[in-house]
Scaffold this motif. Structure first.
Motif, short mmCIF file in Angstrom:
data_model
loop_
_atom_site.label_atom_id
_atom_site.label_comp_id
_atom_site.label_asym_id
_atom_site.label_seq_id
_atom_site.Cartn_x
_atom_site.Cartn_y
_atom_site.Cartn_z
N LEU A 82 10.78 6.91 -13.95
CA LEU A 82 11.34 6.25 -12.76
C LEU A 82 11.04 4.76 -12.87
O LEU A 82 9.91 4.37 -13.19
N LEU A 83 12.04 3.94 -12.57
CA LEU A 83 11.89 2.48 -12.68
C LEU A 83 12.08 1.83 -11.33
O LEU A 83 12.87 2.30 -10.49
N GLY A 84 11.37 0.74 -11.09
CA GLY A 84 11.63 -0.09 -9.92
C GLY A 84 13.02 -0.69 -10.03
O GLY A 84 13.54 -0.94 -11.13
N GLN A 85 13.64 -0.94 -8.88
CA GLN A 85 15.04 -1.38 -8.89
C GLN A 85 15.22 -2.70 -9.63
O GLN A 85 16.16 -2.86 -10.42
N GLU A 86 14.34 -3.67 -9.41
CA GLU A 86 14.45 -4.96 -10.09
C GLU A 86 14.20 -4.80 -11.59
O GLU A 86 14.83 -5.48 -12.40
N LYS A 93 11.15 6.64 -1.43
CA LYS A 93 11.70 5.32 -1.74
C LYS A 93 12.71 5.35 -2.88
O LYS A 93 13.08 4.30 -3.40
N MET A 94 13.16 6.55 -3.23
CA MET A 94 14.14 6.67 -4.32
C MET A 94 15.51 6.16 -3.86
O MET A 94 16.01 6.55 -2.81
N LYS A 95 16.11 5.30 -4.66
CA LYS A 95 17.47 4.82 -4.39
C LYS A 95 18.49 5.66 -5.13
O LYS A 95 19.57 5.94 -4.63
N ARG A 96 18.14 6.03 -6.35
CA ARG A 96 19.01 6.88 -7.16
C ARG A 96 18.12 7.84 -7.94
O ARG A 96 17.02 7.51 -8.34
N GLY A 97 18.63 9.04 -8.17
CA GLY A 97 17.84 10.04 -8.86
C GLY A 97 16.81 10.67 -7.93
O GLY A 97 16.86 10.51 -6.71
N SER A 98 15.85 11.39 -8.51
CA SER A 98 14.87 12.11 -7.71
C SER A 98 13.51 12.06 -8.40
O SER A 98 13.42 12.09 -9.64
N ALA A 99 12.46 12.02 -7.57
CA ALA A 99 11.10 12.06 -8.12
C ALA A 99 10.79 13.43 -8.71
O ALA A 99 9.89 13.56 -9.55
N ASP A 100 11.51 14.46 -8.29
CA ASP A 100 11.28 15.81 -8.83
C ASP A 100 11.69 15.92 -10.30
O ASP A 100 11.38 16.91 -10.96
N VAL A 109 15.67 7.43 -18.24
CA VAL A 109 15.60 6.98 -16.84
C VAL A 109 16.20 8.05 -15.95
O VAL A 109 17.40 8.37 -16.06
N SER A 110 15.37 8.65 -15.11
CA SER A 110 15.84 9.74 -14.24
C SER A 110 15.87 9.34 -12.77
O SER A 110 16.23 10.16 -11.92
N GLY A 111 15.50 8.11 -12.46
CA GLY A 111 15.52 7.67 -11.07
C GLY A 111 15.16 6.21 -10.94
O GLY A 111 14.52 5.62 -11.82
N VAL A 112 15.59 5.62 -9.84
CA VAL A 112 15.30 4.21 -9.52
C VAL A 112 14.79 4.16 -8.09
O VAL A 112 15.40 4.73 -7.18
N PHE A 113 13.65 3.49 -7.88
CA PHE A 113 13.06 3.38 -6.54
C PHE A 113 13.01 1.92 -6.10
O PHE A 113 13.09 1.01 -6.93
N GLU A 114 12.89 1.73 -4.81
CA GLU A 114 12.77 0.38 -4.24
C GLU A 114 11.63 0.36 -3.24
O GLU A 114 11.70 1.00 -2.19
N ALA A 115 10.58 -0.38 -3.56
CA ALA A 115 9.42 -0.47 -2.68
C ALA A 115 9.59 -1.58 -1.65
O ALA A 115 8.93 -1.57 -0.62
N GLY A 116 10.47 -2.55 -1.91
CA GLY A 116 10.60 -3.68 -1.01
C GLY A 116 9.55 -4.74 -1.25
O GLY A 116 9.37 -5.64 -0.43
N TYR A 117 8.86 -4.64 -2.38
CA TYR A 117 7.84 -5.63 -2.75
C TYR A 117 8.10 -6.00 -4.20
O TYR A 117 8.09 -5.14 -5.09
N ASN A 118 8.34 -7.27 -4.48
CA ASN A 118 8.86 -7.70 -5.76
C ASN A 118 7.98 -7.32 -6.94
O ASN A 118 8.47 -6.91 -7.99
N GLU A 119 6.67 -7.45 -6.79
CA GLU A 119 5.78 -7.17 -7.92
C GLU A 119 5.85 -5.70 -8.33
O GLU A 119 5.66 -5.37 -9.50
N LEU A 139 0.80 -1.22 0.00
CA LEU A 139 0.00 0.00 0.00
C LEU A 139 0.84 1.27 0.00
O LEU A 139 0.29 2.36 -0.03
N GLN A 140 2.17 1.12 0.06
CA GLN A 140 3.01 2.30 -0.11
C GLN A 140 2.89 2.88 -1.52
O GLN A 140 3.04 4.07 -1.73
N PHE A 141 2.59 1.99 -2.49
CA PHE A 141 2.46 2.43 -3.87
C PHE A 141 1.05 2.19 -4.42
O PHE A 141 0.66 2.82 -5.39
N ALA A 142 0.31 1.26 -3.84
CA ALA A 142 -1.05 0.98 -4.30
C ALA A 142 -2.03 1.84 -3.50
O ALA A 142 -1.85 2.07 -2.31
#
Length: 413
Positions: free
Chosen positions: A148-152, A131-138, A188-198, A60-63
């Motif tokens: 922005l792409l998920g890390q996986e 939840k950004m690992k690299r780059g920025s949501a701005d 690609v301007s950023g990479v995020f990690e939600a901690g949920y594989n899907e 639910l962090q992203f949904a």
């Protein structure tokens, strides 16, 4: 202090030293068995609830808690939907979105869900910026065609910040070479990690205006809602849809992830039933100890009967004793279960340090540590089940004691 005769005799039998030490050992084994079963069941239910809560929170962090989607055509009056949602005190935030399935191409290809968002409003419904690992949501600016792409997902595509990906949409357009899919290049301007594989493997985020331009639509797919109480998601979304002009479809997080939550709930239920067998084994041991005690106290039962104690009173004597054994085991199990659950993280760390192993690798489970969520309902259910089994275990031995005939019991004394 005055006590009923059956209760007084039952308590005396429990405290008195037995002529047959084996009976005392079985009674102790009954207490240990019930206590162990209650301890394990409370701890396991807390761990299962903890995993459920962890998965739900990460998802639910992203949904969205709830979504209102236009039926059959883009939602052009989404600003009105935001205003209507803002007036509802149950709504914590609302944001429009555009969503489509696409094939992303980098060094490799991977299908993903591409979501267009308004960065200024997205913070109200998700934690994307945090939840950004690299780059920025701005970096999601209108007209920049950044993504922005998920890390996986980024790892699988073989791209990183600054690289480009081709987004191929499931829509075809005419060309001199025939019908070809609509393709747009994003940076690609950023990479995020939600901690949920899907999500990390299957979500890409762009600016809503850019995605609208690529899809050639002049509205939003719908509006995402975040609520103060997620359990009211279906009700709030339905009421919002009724206040808007036109026809809308509503959905909530329990419906969109129904299979996941049903499977987790089923696993927890099955695990609870299986672990209840440990308590049942303790209850069967209690039956054995009580039957042997009745046999050992045949002469005492006969004397009590000749002194006027009724068969019902004899039955109560042994029910008091057996039930008290169950209560002691249940209380000890409750104390052990609560103590073990609250210190489970320390115990896990000690085991990992002692044997130099990692029981829950972060790259496999996306979870650091062992989450627990001890719910009052689960604890109460466990205690009620243990007490009920203990009470039922005393019925047959007590009934057998009540059937003792004084003359036959005293014949060889």
């Amino acid at each position: 202090m005055f006590k009923p005769v059956p209760a007084a005799i039952g308590l005396r039998y429990l405290r008195a030293k037995r002529r047959n030490g084996f009976i005392s050992f079985i009674s102790l084994a009954s207490i240990i068995g019930i206590a162990l079963g209650v301890t394990v069941l409370i701890t396991t239910m807390a761990v299962m609830s903890g995993f459920q809560k962890e998965i739900r929170d990460r998802l639910l962090q992203f949904a969205a808690h709830a979504t209102v989607v236009a039926d059959g055509e883009p939602m052009r009056d989404w600003p009105l939907a935001l205003e209507t949602a803002a007036r509802d005190p149950r709504v914590a935030g609302a944001a429009p979105y555009v969503e489509t399935e696409a094939l992303l191409s980098g060094l490799r290809r991977q299908p993903a869900l591409v979501r267009g968002v308004v960065p200024e409003l997205e913070d109200q419904v998700s934690v994307l910026a945090r939840k950004m690992k690299r780059g920025s949501a701005d970096s999601l600016e209108e007209g920049s065609f950044n993504m922005l792409l998920g890390q996986e997902l980024a790892l699988w595509l073989g791209v990183d910040v600054g690289d480009t990906v081709l987004v191929m949409l499931p829509e075809f357009q005419g060309s001199p070479m025939g019908a070809v899919p609509r393709i747009k290049r994003f940076t690609v301007s950023g990479v995020f990690e939600a901690g949920y594989n899907e999500i990390d493997r299957g979500l890409a985020v762009a600016h809503m205006a850019d995605l609208q331009r690529v899809l050639r639509v002049d509205g939003a797919t719908g509006v995402r809602l975040k609520l103060h109480d997620m359990n009211e998601a279906a009700t709030v979304a339905h009421e919002l849809a009724l206040r808007l002009p036109g026809f809308y479809r509503v959905s909530d997080w329990t419906r969109e992830n129904a299979n996941l939550y049903q499977s987790l709930r089923m696993e927890k239920t099955v695990m609870g039933i299986l672990l209840s067998l440990i308590i049942l084994m303790g209850a069967f041991t209690l039956v054995n100890s009580q039957v042997m005690l009745v046999t050992d106290k045949q002469a005492d039962i006969a004397i009590l009967r000749t002194l006027g104690l009724t068969p019902a009173g004899v039955m109560q004597v042994f029910m008091v004793q057996g039930t008290l054994i169950g209560v002691i085991g249940t209380v000890l199990g409750f104390i052990g279960g609560v103590t073990l659950t609250r210190n489970l993280e320390r115990i896990l760390d000690a085991i990992e340090a002692l044997f130099d192993v990692t029981l829950l690798p972060e790259d496999v489970y996306y979870i650091t540590g062992l989450p627990t969520d001890m719910q009052t309902g689960d604890v109460v259910t466990t205690l009620v089940v243990a007490l009920a089994m203990s009470f039922l275990a005393t019925l047959y031995p007590a009934w057998r004691a009540a059937r003792t005939q004084p003359a036959e019991a005293l014949r060889y004394e």
